[in-house]
Structure formats: C-alpha cells, structure tokens
Design an enzyme around this catalytic site. Structure first.
Site, mmCIF file in Angstrom:
data_model
loop_
_atom_site.group_PDB
_atom_site.id
_atom_site.type_symbol
_atom_site.label_atom_id
_atom_site.label_comp_id
_atom_site.label_asym_id
_atom_site.label_seq_id
_atom_site.Cartn_x
_atom_site.Cartn_y
_atom_site.Cartn_z
ATOM 1 N N ASN A 1 74.065 -40.741 -6.493
ATOM 2 C CA ASN A 1 73.893 -39.461 -5.820
ATOM 3 C C ASN A 1 73.838 -39.708 -4.314
ATOM 4 O O ASN A 1 73.598 -40.825 -3.867
ATOM 5 C CB ASN A 1 72.553 -38.832 -6.227
ATOM 6 C CG ASN A 1 72.573 -38.342 -7.651
ATOM 7 O OD1 ASN A 1 72.368 -39.097 -8.571
ATOM 8 N ND2 ASN A 1 72.835 -37.063 -7.828
ATOM 9 N N HIS B 1 77.428 -36.178 -5.562
ATOM 10 C CA HIS B 1 77.447 -37.641 -5.749
ATOM 11 C C HIS B 1 78.278 -38.227 -4.611
ATOM 12 O O HIS B 1 79.226 -37.611 -4.141
ATOM 13 C CB HIS B 1 78.013 -37.986 -7.129
ATOM 14 C CG HIS B 1 77.023 -37.713 -8.227
ATOM 15 N ND1 HIS B 1 76.312 -38.711 -8.856
ATOM 16 C CD2 HIS B 1 76.601 -36.551 -8.782
ATOM 17 C CE1 HIS B 1 75.494 -38.178 -9.755
ATOM 18 N NE2 HIS B 1 75.648 -36.861 -9.735
ATOM 19 N N CYS C 1 76.376 -40.384 -14.057
ATOM 20 C CA CYS C 1 76.277 -39.657 -15.321
ATOM 21 C C CYS C 1 76.904 -40.544 -16.390
ATOM 22 O O CYS C 1 78.060 -40.957 -16.263
ATOM 23 C CB CYS C 1 77.023 -38.327 -15.246
ATOM 24 S SG CYS C 1 77.148 -37.488 -16.843
ATOM 25 N N ARG D 1 65.643 -39.043 -12.825
ATOM 26 C CA ARG D 1 66.464 -38.565 -13.937
ATOM 27 C C ARG D 1 67.931 -38.989 -13.737
ATOM 28 O O ARG D 1 68.420 -39.884 -14.412
ATOM 29 C CB ARG D 1 66.333 -37.028 -14.068
ATOM 30 C CG ARG D 1 66.869 -36.447 -15.358
ATOM 31 C CD ARG D 1 68.371 -36.239 -15.374
ATOM 32 N NE ARG D 1 68.862 -35.410 -14.291
ATOM 33 C CZ ARG D 1 70.156 -35.269 -14.009
ATOM 34 N NH1 ARG D 1 71.072 -35.910 -14.709
ATOM 35 N NH2 ARG D 1 70.557 -34.518 -12.993
#
Ligand code: HMG
Ligand code: MG
Length: 316
Positions: free
Chosen positions: A263, A223, A254, A29
């Site tokens: 991340n 992150h 993002c 995701r």
C-alpha cells in the site's frame, strides 16, 4: 524553495488543498494478510498499539474472512481480545458475509468494512461469488450492522485496473459504490488494488464519483506498486478527497491479486501532507517508530521511502 505565487506557472498549482486529512491505516490487515509466514498474534497487537501511539485514529486491525482463504487473519478474534483499546481510536475489520459481521461484533468492534471488486474475475477469485451474489450477501451485513449501531465502510476494488481483465469501466465501480452507500455504508474506499493508476486517470475516476457522491463519502485506497500512489493522492487532494488509506512502511498486497504490492506507505503520505501544511494529528517520528515495529514483525526490509530514508534530512 519558495514559490512565487504571481508566476504564471504557479498560479494554478495546488491552490485547493484541504486543511486536514484523515488517515485510515490498513497495515495490520492489508499489510499482514499477504505475509506467507504466520505472524504471531502478540506481534500484530504490538504493531496496532504502536500505530495508535503515533496518533492514528482509524486502524483496520484484522479481517473476519474464511481462515481457509486467508490463514494469516485466522486470529482476528484473539487480536481484538488482546488489544489495549485506546480512547478515540476506531478499530475496524474486513468482513465478507454475515458470519464475518457476527465475529466482529463478538470481538467488540464498532466498525466493519465490506469489500467487492469492480471487475467480475477479481471478485470471483477473491470471494468466490459474482458481483451480484456479493451484493446480495451484503444485505446480511450492511443493514444489520448499521441497525446494531456499527459504522460500515465499503471498498470497491480494481477500479483502476484488474489483474485478470485489464481495463475496468469506472461507471461499473460507481454503480456498485452507490449500491453500498444506499445500503448504509458511511464511506466508499476506491481501490487501485494492483497500483496501476496514473494521475490523469485518477482525476477522471474521482471526477466521475464526485458528480454523484459527496467528497467526504469517498476515500482513496492506493497501492504503490508502480510508485504512482502519492501522485494520485495529490490529484485527490486537489479535488477535495480528505480520507486516504495507507499502510505503515508500505506493507501490503492482496493474496488474490497477483502483482499487488505494498500500500501507499503511511509515513510517505504523512510526510508529504505535513510538508504541505495539511494536518493529520499524527506524530511522524512515532509513526516512523511504528514502521520499525512493522519491519521487526515481518522480519524483512519494507519498501516505504520515508521508512528507509528517515524523517529528517540532516546528517548527524
Ligand atoms: P466460500 O468457500 O465460497 O464460502 O468462501 P463458504 O461460505 O462455503 O465458506 C467456506 C468455509 O469458510 C466454511 O467453513 C465457512 O464456515 C467458513 P468449512 O465449513 O469449510 O469449515 N467461513 C468463514 N469462517 C470465518 N469467518 C467468515 C467465514 N465465512 C465463511 N466470515 C468467502 C467465501 C467470502 C468466505 C471467502 O472467499 C473469503 O473469506 N474470502 C476472503 C478473501 C480476502 O480476504 N481477500 C483479501 C481482502 S480484499 C483486499 O485485499 C482488497 C482491499 O484491500 C481493497 C483494494 O486493495 O482494492 C480491501
Ligand atoms: Mg488493498
């Protein structure tokens, strides 16, 4: 190297570590949502299955957001349909509203995650709503989700800093997190969305949260934009936080937070935890293989350190 525990310098060092940590994998995701080239659905499924093969038990498989806003996640239903679900693995998805919850339930998921920012500007850029309007929208997600037997997780983003506003008052994030927990979220994941956090700051944020929220209800979502994520994990471990979000090979970002890079890499997290005697239930070699799958899926080199260096240091 052995550490002399009687040395005055080592006496207080890393003495309060947990025995076990839960890894919440976000690469399918948070990792893939930022990829500009459309990744094939079967490739996403291959990545998720490789992660499950490595022993990861919590996987954020997709998001059910507007396909206009994040086209990469438009195939969430298909991803969930094609997945060979493994016993003991919880697959979850990010949802912003009632429509997202409905789609997640239709896809057969038992866990969803809502998300909101601690800063107004990032929240508006990300979901086109004020923080107050977002919390209102969650009234149709968290309570109804829990009532249907789902587990609902909550993200509070930009806690360490906002790409538009700069410094963020952690007390604002705490108030939002308490709202999410009161509404029925089982855990709040605190987001350093743009990877600006440093250890003393992390200590202050975690300390504030732990004055009001039990440690098991708090996760860290770091992150690694500036290489400080693992240092911040160490602070979290010392303070009793036992859930960490990570993305294999350091995938991530993002789309509505300029400057948000990957991340924390799951292999770097797991390598470090295992090296300190902390269990995760994950097979690091197989996880490294999952990182190779991630790289093949996105078709470019990924930044994770263990991913690049390999699990072992012996020359062959
Ligand atoms: P909007 O345009 O204000 O809302 O978007 P809307 O209600 O008018 O909806 C627009 C269109 O989307 C409509 O379709 C809706 O039906 C549809 P149209 O009539 O134009 O054809 N729609 C949906 N379709 C499918 N599933 C849905 C859904 N909802 C509406 N659930 C909205 C508001 C919240 C929908 C939008 O802003 C959005 O989807 N934003 C998502 C942004 C996003 O995914 N960002 C990345 C994730 S957050 C993150 O990465 C941070 C995190 O990792 C933690 C950290 O790092 O700190 C979690
Ligand atoms: Mg994130």
């Amino acid at each position: 190297m052995t550490i002399d525990v009687r040395s005055p310098h080592s006496r207080r060092m890393l003495t309060n570590l947990p025995k076990r940590v839960s890894v919440y994998e976000v690469s399918p995701r948070d990792g893939l949502q930022n990829e500009s080239a459309q990744v094939a659905t079967h490739a996403k499924v291959r990545l998720i299955e490789a992660l499950a093969d490595a022993g990861i038990r919590r996987i954020e498989a997709t998001s059910f957001v507007s396909p206009r806003w994040v086209p990469q996640m438009a195939d969430g239903t298909e991803v969930c349909r094609m997945l060979e679900r493994r016993e003991g693995v919880t697959y979850s998805a990010l949802v912003p509203n009632a429509r997202g919850l409905e789609r997640a339930v239709e896809a057969g998921l038992r866990e969803v995650a809502v998300f909101i920012s601690a800063s107004e500007t990032h929240n508006r850029k990300n979901v086109n709503k004020t923080i107050a309007q977002t919390l209102e929208a969650f009234e149709k997600v968290i309570g109804p989700g829990v009532a249907q037997g789902l587990r609902v997780r909550g993200y509070v983003s930009t806690l360490w800093g906002c790409p538009y506003e700069g410094d963020v008052d952690p007390k604002r994030g705490l108030a939002i997190a308490q709202h999410l927990l009161d509404a029925g979220c089982y855990q709040v994941s605190l987001g350093d969305t743009i990877g600006v956090g440093t250890p003393v700051q992390t200590g202050k944020i975690v300390e504030l949260f732990l004055q009001h929220v039990p440690a098991e209800k708090v996760a860290l979502h770091l992150h690694d934009t500036r290489g400080t994520a693992l240092a911040n994990v160490l602070v979290g471990l010392e303070m009793g936080i036992t859930t960490y979000d990570a993305a294999v090979a350091g995938l991530g970002g993002c789309p509505y937070a300029p400057g948000a890079a990957g991340n924390l890499a799951t292999e770097d997290l797991v390598y470090t935890l295992h090296g300190m005697g902390i269990e995760t239930g994950i097979d690091l070699e197989k996880l490294w293989q999952a990182g190779q799958v991630a790289e093949a899926v996105v078709g470019r080199e990924l930044p994770g350190k263990v991913h690049q260096a390999g699990v072992r240091s012996l020359a062959s």
